[in-house]
Design an enzyme around this catalytic site. Structure first.
Site, PDB file in Angstrom:
ATOM      1  N   CYS A 386       1.472  -0.705  -0.149  1.00 35.40           N
ATOM      2  CA  CYS A 386      -0.177  -0.119   0.049  1.00 35.40           C
ATOM      3  C   CYS A 386       1.161   1.049  -0.038  1.00 35.40           C
ATOM      4  CB  CYS A 386      -0.869   0.070   1.249  1.00 35.40           C
ATOM      5  SG  CYS A 386      -2.458   0.639   0.889  1.00 35.40           S
ATOM      6  N   HIS A 512      -3.872  -5.027   0.695  1.00 40.03           N
ATOM      7  CA  HIS A 512      -2.562  -5.619   1.840  1.00 40.03           C
ATOM      8  C   HIS A 512      -2.764  -7.491   1.546  1.00 40.03           C
ATOM      9  CE1 HIS A 512      -3.184  -2.250   3.917  1.00 40.03           C
ATOM     10  NE2 HIS A 512      -3.613  -1.734   3.242  1.00 40.03           N
ATOM     11  N   GLU A 514      -1.143  -9.353   3.509  1.00 42.03           N
ATOM     12  CA  GLU A 514      -1.597 -10.206   4.539  1.00 42.03           C
ATOM     13  C   GLU A 514      -2.564 -10.239   5.228  1.00 42.03           C
ATOM     14  OE1 GLU A 514      -0.754  -6.899   4.502  1.00 42.03           O
ATOM     15  OE2 GLU A 514      -1.641  -5.001   5.515  1.00 42.03           O
TER      16      GLU A 514
HETATM   17  N1  GLN Z   1      -2.009   6.653   2.842  1.00 44.86           N
HETATM   18  C1  GLN Z   1      -1.830   5.477   2.161  1.00 44.86           C
HETATM   19  C2  GLN Z   1      -3.174   6.081   1.034  1.00 44.86           C
HETATM   20  O1  GLN Z   1      -4.468   6.665   1.808  1.00 44.86           O
HETATM   21  C3  GLN Z   1      -1.920   4.337   2.147  1.00 44.86           C
HETATM   22  C4  GLN Z   1      -2.796   3.873   2.680  1.00 44.86           C
HETATM   23  C5  GLN Z   1      -2.447   2.544   3.757  1.00 44.86           C
HETATM   24  O2  GLN Z   1      -1.199   1.969   3.490  1.00 44.86           O
HETATM   25  N2  GLN Z   1      -3.502   1.918   3.763  1.00 44.86           N
HETATM   26  O3  GLN Z   1      -2.993   5.279   0.083  1.00 44.86           O
END
Ligand code: GLN
Length: 541
Positions: A386, A512, A514
């Site tokens: 992300c 994600h 995970e």
């Molecule tokens: N802050 C970033 C976004 O909102 C990444 C979010 C995250 O890593 N879950 O896109």
């Protein structure tokens, strides 16, 4: 429907969630259909607005629910996808009751905790368990017995037993048995007190699980039995073990599966733990040791990255290695930047792989970008998740494409080269709660890429939680310069996976991975990182 309520006494952090998940796993492996609900007594409607560095990771479900990390335990142990209804918070319950009051549903009545709030809790529990089609529903009551916030939930559990019948509802109570003094005596008083507290609100536990550093002595069990009004064989020892995966076996060998099944009057087919035991063996007998750096905002609360940690366990078991996660606090620009950077690079060069996890806010971003650069330039296996992928693109734009001012508009709204920008649909968003791009979304993977090698299929569903994305206006430029977007959303607009061919493992995902990693079914991107780290480690020896 059979219900098992799991409460906790004495103090928090006793592994109530692991106890409940283990019981769920044992029943499931005995052929029963099992589901789980987590009750959290806080006033937030969900965990999405809570700071992970204080409360632990925000777990994301398929339906986009941002929930307590314990739901992750249930999904991993039960190997099921749960929905956000399976996390009940005080905030959610009150919001529903108050909006009904405003609508006029209780016209003429005084709306009160008893019966309205308690009834609402009972209704949600009954509805969610019924809709899941399960035979047994585990309900973990967050908090500790005696907390003011937990009272309505305990009252709901008590009333549910009255309503559904004694034979259909049972209570499991987890407590602490400390060992005191030089003689190492196991003390039962805290357990006695917390059971007394539970009984004062009308709940008699059927079964007690005592957390202790050592196995509970026979005499300790007898004492708990006598003072807490449960048979001796209903007192189970949850002593320290080297991995949480050993807990189901530990409890099963003491007879918990049969005890629960007899109490609830359900079928007693054999419990098949063959696969689980095999997985546990793999976890317990690694042949190689690996170090993987997690470069994040480390505050001492490892629970804030719990699913990453689990995903490493699942992957390392499959390659026969043990992964030591090296927590690195991403350096900040300031007076000590140069020295901090050197120190980080020294630490990173001792590692076999580097992970930059998701995150929000500018703190530590420059340090993370430098960690990614170090990984790329030294060909150290790297996974970005992300924010980790977004920063990998910023790093590539700055240091390879020569766009020195490249950044994300999350951190610099008028960045000269906004290679990461707000998702267009986020422009209209004003509220913070449950408004990100959330939950399972489909991505299409291109053949002949590392991503395809890992997933071995063209269509994947992975869980998301973000507001920003790789700016579509820069995709062509970035691709021309060698970065490959190997996973793309179905509409062809959102970049889901990016990889750098030529490096042994330099890949990132907007989702994600995970959250979908399970024992014996590791998340492909983590598995790939651990495998590459092992190869890199061997090549360096
Ligand atoms: N802050 C970033 C976004 O909102 C990444 C979010 C995250 O890593 N879950 O896109």
């Amino acid at each position: 429907m059979k219900y098992i309520f799991v409460s906790g006494g004495v103090l928090s952090g006793l592994g109530k969630g692991i106890t409940a998940s283990s019981i769920g796993l044992l029943l499931k492996r005995s052929g029963l259909k099992v589901t789980a609900i987590k009750v959290d007594p806080y006033l937030n409607c969900d965990a999405g607005t809570m700071n992970p560095y204080e409360h632990g990771e925000v777990f994301v479900l398929h339906d986009g629910g941002e929930v307590d990390l314990d739901l992750g335990n249930y999904e991993r142990f039960l190997d099921e996808n749960l929905s956000s209804d399976h996390n009940i918070t005080t905030g959610k319950v009150y919001l529903s009751v108050i909006s009904r009051e405003r609508k006029g549903d209780y016209l003429g009545k005084t709306v009160q905790i008893i019966p309205h709030i308690v009834n609402e809790v009972m209704d949600i529990i009954k509805k969610v368990s019924k809709e899941s089609g399960a035979q047994v529903c585990l309900v973990e009551l967050g908090g500790t017995v005696g907390d003011i916030e937990s009272m309505p939930f305990l009252e709901a559990a008590r009333q549910l037993q009255m309503e559904e019948g004694m034979e259909n509802v049972m209570f499991v109570h987890t407590t602490l048995v400390p060992i005191m003094g030089v003689v190492g005596e196991q003390k039962t008083k805290p357990t006695q007190h917390s059971v007394k507290e539970l009984r004062s609100i009308g709940i008699q536990p059927d079964l007690i699980v005592g957390r202790c550093s050592e196995p509970l002595d026979r005499s300790t069990k007898q004492k708990i039995s006598l003072f807490c009004n449960v048979p001796t064989d209903a007192v189970f020892s949850a002593h320290d073990v080297d991995t949480v995966y050993a807990v189901p076996r530990l409890l099963h060998d003491q007879g918990i599966t049969d005890y629960v099944r007899d109490r609830l009057g359900v079928q007693k087919d054999p419990t098949d733990l063959v696969e689980w035991d095999a997985f546990m063996k793999r976890i317990q007998s690694p042949t190689d040791d690996l170090k993987i750096a997690l470069v994040g905002k480390y505050t001492g609360l490892k629970d804030s990255y719990i699913s990453h940690y689990k995903a490493f366990e699942h992957s390392s078991a499959e390659v026969g290695a043990h992964v030591d996660v090296v927590w690195i606090d991403a350096p900040e620009k300031g007076d000590t930047w140069d020295a901090d950077l050197e120190q980080m690079k020294e630490q990173l060069s001792e590692c076999d792989g580097i992970l930059v996890p998701g995150g929000f806010g500018i703190r530590g971003t420059e340090g993370k970008i430098e960690a990614i650069r170090f990984a790329r330039e030294n060909d150290i296996p790297f996974l970005g998740i992300c924010l980790g992928l977004q920063l990998a693109i910023v790093e590539y734009a700055r240091n390879v494409m020569g766009l020195e001012d490249a950044y994300s508009t999350e951190f610099e709204s008028d960045a000269k080269h906004p290679v990461v920008d707000l998702l267009p649909e986020q422009l209209r968003v004003t509220q913070k709660g449950a408004t990100m791009r959330l939950g399972a979304q489909k991505a299409i993977i291109s053949k002949d890429t590392l991503a395809y090698d890992l997933y071995k299929k063209e269509e994947i569903w992975e869980r998301h939680r973000h507001r920003f994305e790789i700016n579509p206006e820069y995709i062509d430029k970035i691709s021309e310069q060698g970065f490959v977007f190997s996973g793309i959303s179905e509409d062809g607009i959102k970049m889901e996976i990016g990889e750098l061919p030529g490096n042994r493992y330099h890949i990132g995902s907007q989702f994600h991975p995970e959250f979908l990693s399970h024992p014996a079914k590791p998340a492909p991107l983590f598995y790939g990182l651990v495998k590459a780290a092992l190869e890199y480690n061997k090549a360096r020896r």
